[in-house]
Write an enzyme that holds these catalytic residues in place. Structure first.
Site, short mmCIF file in Angstrom:
data_model
loop_
_atom_site.label_atom_id
_atom_site.label_comp_id
_atom_site.label_asym_id
_atom_site.label_seq_id
_atom_site.Cartn_x
_atom_site.Cartn_y
_atom_site.Cartn_z
N TRP A 20 0.83 -1.20 0.00
CA TRP A 20 0.00 0.00 0.00
C TRP A 20 0.87 1.25 0.00
O TRP A 20 0.67 2.18 -0.78
CB TRP A 20 -0.86 -0.05 1.26
CG TRP A 20 -1.93 0.97 1.38
CD1 TRP A 20 -3.15 0.96 0.76
CD2 TRP A 20 -1.90 2.14 2.20
NE1 TRP A 20 -3.87 2.06 1.15
CE2 TRP A 20 -3.13 2.80 2.03
CE3 TRP A 20 -0.96 2.70 3.06
CZ2 TRP A 20 -3.45 3.99 2.70
CZ3 TRP A 20 -1.26 3.87 3.72
CH2 TRP A 20 -2.50 4.52 3.53
N ARG A 520 3.09 6.63 5.81
CA ARG A 520 4.14 6.34 6.79
C ARG A 520 3.73 5.21 7.73
O ARG A 520 2.69 5.26 8.38
CB ARG A 520 4.47 7.59 7.59
CG ARG A 520 5.66 7.35 8.49
CD ARG A 520 6.29 8.61 9.01
NE ARG A 520 7.27 8.24 10.02
CZ ARG A 520 8.49 7.78 9.76
NH1 ARG A 520 8.89 7.64 8.51
NH2 ARG A 520 9.30 7.44 10.73
N CYS A 648 4.17 16.92 19.53
CA CYS A 648 3.54 17.29 18.25
C CYS A 648 2.24 16.54 17.96
O CYS A 648 2.00 15.49 18.52
CB CYS A 648 4.52 17.06 17.12
SG CYS A 648 5.30 15.45 17.15
N HIS A 699 5.26 18.24 7.40
CA HIS A 699 4.76 17.08 6.65
C HIS A 699 4.46 17.41 5.21
O HIS A 699 4.24 16.54 4.39
CB HIS A 699 3.49 16.53 7.31
CG HIS A 699 3.79 15.77 8.55
ND1 HIS A 699 3.49 16.25 9.79
CD2 HIS A 699 4.42 14.60 8.74
CE1 HIS A 699 3.90 15.38 10.70
NE2 HIS A 699 4.46 14.38 10.08
N1 GLN Z 1 13.64 14.10 17.37
C1 GLN Z 1 12.68 13.51 16.51
C2 GLN Z 1 12.88 13.99 15.08
O1 GLN Z 1 13.34 15.08 14.90
C3 GLN Z 1 11.28 13.87 16.94
C4 GLN Z 1 10.24 13.22 16.08
C5 GLN Z 1 8.83 13.32 16.58
O2 GLN Z 1 8.47 14.19 17.31
N2 GLN Z 1 7.98 12.44 16.17
O3 GLN Z 1 12.59 13.30 14.14
ZN ZN Z 2 7.43 15.89 16.51
#
Ligand code: GLN
Ligand code: ZN
Length: 761
Positions: A20, A520, A648, A699
């Site tokens: 996929w 992903r 995040c 992203h």
């Molecule tokens: N330190 C990780 C990066 O920069 C943090 C990734 C994340 O927050 N998912 O990829």
């Molecule tokens: Zn992040």
């Protein structure tokens, strides 16, 4: 006694070999044309259905398959499409529009993306805009239903997100929830009528919000909506499906005019059972019994599950029970047959999606044909779990919640006095710029790592390669003018797996992929036993990086709660215990970095929010041990050492106080993808420690302009004290190309400079 049936709620869409993902990415890159894309996707969809049929599933879900995300599908289907995409094509919602909403384009930002309840799956938030007319652009569940019927003779069970939950997933100025639901209602009805006319018997209406909390208004709305469905499509049977926790308002919800109710008997086990015992179950409904954990990979104790079914028989007869996974298998890998490298004791004690369906089939046989018919399978499972227990004893550490109490979780000085000391020693400018840790994982980087893993590259060669990457990016960062540098995480395949591989208590799968967002996928490690520290994990690369530059370098680690939440965790001890064990191991790493001369250490905790229990009454307990874990890992450093954290893609507003309680000197937090919501949150809550509000969405392939980012900075500075303010992207840059990264960071540094100058003037 009648027969008990097996039902499934959703099957992983990614395919055994992640076909996929490959298909999607080739299409995006232009190496696959649309016709071939449709064909390859269809083949995969059909294969997934065929597999479930072969495994003996009686009610097979359809419409769980998607080209990106099932919530986005619903938005596209109802034309919940923001105006900014509407000139992209003339077709109602073309593939171009669909992917633009998911990923953004150079001209337009993507729709917000956020985590699916307390999982690591991300969905696209439907964005309602006034003036956009909601219509049924196409009936995707119907297409899926017809395809399954025509191609395989399967009488599928379309999965649809129910109106209440869809409305709650949505954002925008739609007025009251009820008003919005009423706009959607005719579209739902049309969808259901067409399904019914096509001969569909059952629809699975997912209403996951029914486990979170329900107000009286919600309840009234729910009654109204499901009554409307009943009136408009009397022949169609709806199973109202819930998962991830126990049903709220059980007594009232079981009275709704639907033909079945699906309950999670894993995550909401105690409460759901209690409700069943207290209020019984109506005689006109099917009970969807969520029996097998759809979110973990352990084989289950079949005898215990069998006994549970027997207990349920007191309330509901077999012919009105469907046994099913606790939730969609979306968050479980496809099939354990690919796990050839796991130690036998682990290989035998895991069950992925296919194996879970096999377990269900055997449990159904045990009930329908008698226990004798499944003796061998039951015995084999019991023996495997016994072996696992024996292996755990071998790595057991001396740990108890009791002896934890003697270990402090306080920094030696207050934030204010640390702040002054750090300011004096780090000598950073106002609005210091930094990144979150990772730089692009190019094909070259990935291929070097793979070669090293396969033995095609010696460890000297690999180390040399990593060093070259670090050096290259140190120069790039210096050139761009970033203030706090990072080494780029080139040696890391994944931010959790990397640490798991170096700690005791973890195991790794070869094919345990699950979808995280879009194309992903992640391969969560397995935490099977006690966790402990073996040797430094990040010191070498970080120290090398620092040796190349006079700018300060920030060490980057993944935090305890994130490691926990992004792993498949043992289920024989409470989660907080596992979290504390990881924290203690990371504490050694933090101190090792400090001892090696690293003055800033970032402990990423992007998954703290997603682990938050769905019901508010369970929050404080979770937050308490999550915060303690972070502090346990970080508090032992000197006041001069600056502890950062990063978070995040979540709704953080609810947990700001706990974020502050982590006592990190600086937090970097995603702000841009969620279109500045965080900024509004800080209007209400004064954040009193260092903070970097992400100035651009990482992203999306689009390059944010300097102006755009200085806008975010200007807005941010209205709510956060200037001297606490940092400048950084939303998240790590591993998924971007080198060119995109450099271009965006240049603009970011320019924006910071401009705003800085304005402030100094
Ligand atoms: N330190 C990780 C990066 O920069 C943090 C990734 C994340 O927050 N998912 O990829
Ligand atoms: Zn992040």
């Amino acid at each position: 006694m009648g027969k008990l049936l097996v039902s499934n709620l959703g099957y992983p869409r990614i395919g055994f070999d992640r076909q996929w993902k490959k298909c999607l990415e080739s299409f995006w890159q232009g190496s696959l044309d649309q016709e071939q894309f449709f064909k390859d996707m269809k083949d995969l969809r059909i294969a997934n259905l065929q597999k479930q049929k072969d495994l003996g599933v009686d009610w097979i879900p359809v419409n769980d398959f998607t080209f990106y995300d099932h919530v986005l599908d619903m938005a596209a289907m109802f034309n919940v499409v923001p105006k900014r995409y509407q000139n992209l094509s003339t077709a109602p919602v073309s593939l171009t529009t669909y992917f633009a909403m998911a990923r953004g384009t150079q001209e337009n930002v993507a729709c917000e993306m956020t985590k699916w309840f307390n999982t690591n799956y991300h969905y696209i938030v439907p964005e309602y805009e006034q003036g956009v007319e909601l219509t049924l652009t196409h009936n995707k569940p119907l297409e899926a239903f017809l395809e399954a019927k025509q191609q395989l003779g399967i009488n599928g069970k379309p999965v649809i997100i129910g109106p209440l939950s869809f409305a709650k997933f949505s954002k925008g100025n739609y007025g009251t929830l009820s008003k919005y639901v009423h706009k959607l209602l005719p579209l739902y009805i049309q969808t259901l009528q067409e399904l019914s006319a096509a001969g569909c018997d059952w629809v699975q209406m997912d209403e996951p919000f029914l486990v979170v909390n329900i107000t009286n208004e919600d309840m009234e709305l729910l009654k109204h909506v499901y009554q409307e469905f009943k009136t408009a499509v009397p022949k169609l049977k709806i199973i109202l499906q819930t998962y991830f926790d126990s049903l709220e308002n059980y007594e009232q919800i079981i009275q709704l005019p639907v033909a079945g109710i699906g309950l999670d008997f894993v995550h909401g086990y105690k409460e759901n059972l209690k409700s069943l015992e207290t209020f019984k179950f109506p005689e006109d409904k099917i009970l969807g019994l969520g029996l097998i954990n759809g979110r973990n990979i352990w084989r289950c104790d079949l005898m215990e599950k069998y006994k549970l079914i027997q207990k349920i028989f007191q309330f509901v007869p077999a012919e009105r029970i469907w046994i099913q996974p606790s939730c969609s298998l979306l968050t479980t890998p496809v099939s354990a047959t690919g796990e050839k490298k796991l130690a036998p004791f682990l290989r035998n004690s895991i069950a992925y999606s296919d194996e879970k369906l096999v377990e269900l089939k055997h449990l159904a046989d045990a009930c329908n044909k008698g226990l004798d018919s499944v003796t061998e399978f039951f015995n084999e499972a019991a023996a495997a779990l016994k072996d696992l227990e024996d292996e755990r004893l071998k790595i057991k550490i001396n740990f108890s919640l009791e002896n934890l109490k003697s270990i402090g979780i306080e920094r030696s000085e207050s934030f204010e006095s640390r702040f002054e000391k750090q300011r004096a020693s780090l000598k950073l400018p106002l609005l210091p710029t930094t990144t979150i840790g990772s730089f692009p994982q190019t094909t070259q980087v990935r291929s070097a790592r793979n070669k090293f893993k396969r033995g095609a590259l010696s460890s000297e060669e690999y180390e040399k390669f990593i060093k070259e990457q670090i050096e290259k990016w140190v120069r790039i960062q210096e050139e761009i003018g970033i203030d706090v540098l990072v080494h780029g995480e080139f040696e890391r395949n994944d931010m959790v797996e990397y640490f798991g591989e170096k700690l005791v208590g973890f195991a790794f799968t070869s094919n345990g992929w699950v979808q995280s967002y879009g194309s992903r996928c992640v391969k969560p490690p397995i935490i099977y036993g006690d966790v402990s520290f073996k040797e430094p994990m990040t010191v070498k690369e970080t120290v090398y990086c620092q040796s190349l530059t006079s700018k300060p370098v920030k060490g980057i680690l993944t935090g305890p709660v994130t490691i926990l939440n992004w792993s498949f965790v043992r289920d024989d001890v409470p989660r907080n215990e596992v979290s504390y064990q990881i924290a203690l191991a990371l504490r050694d790493e933090v101190l090792a970095l400090e001892a090696a001369g690293i003055n800033l250490v970032q402990v990423d905790e992007p998954a703290v929010r997603e682990g938050l229990p769905l019901k508010k009454i369970d929050w404080s307990d979770y937050l308490d041990w999550a915060v303690k874990s972070f502090r346990l890992a970080t508090c032992k450093v000197k006041p001069e050492t600056q502890i950062h954290t990063h978070m995040c893609y979540c709704e953080f507003q609810d947990i700001i106080q706990s974020i502050l309680d982590l006592d990190a000197d600086v937090i970097s937090i995603e702000t841009s993808r969620s279109h500045g919501e965080m900024i509004s949150a800080f209007e209400k809550f004064k954040y009193s420690k260092g903070i970097g509000l992400g100035v651009y969405d990482i992203h999306s392939p689009r390059i944010p302009s300097k102006e755009e980012m200085s806008d975010v900075l200007t807005r941010g500075l209205k709510v956060v004290d200037t001297k606490l303010f940092w400048v950084n992207p939303d998240c790590g840059l591993k998924t971007r190309t080198e060119d995109q990264t450099i271009a965006a960071l240049k603009n970011m540094v320019e924006a910071a400079k401009e705003v800085r100058e304005r402030l100094i003037k």
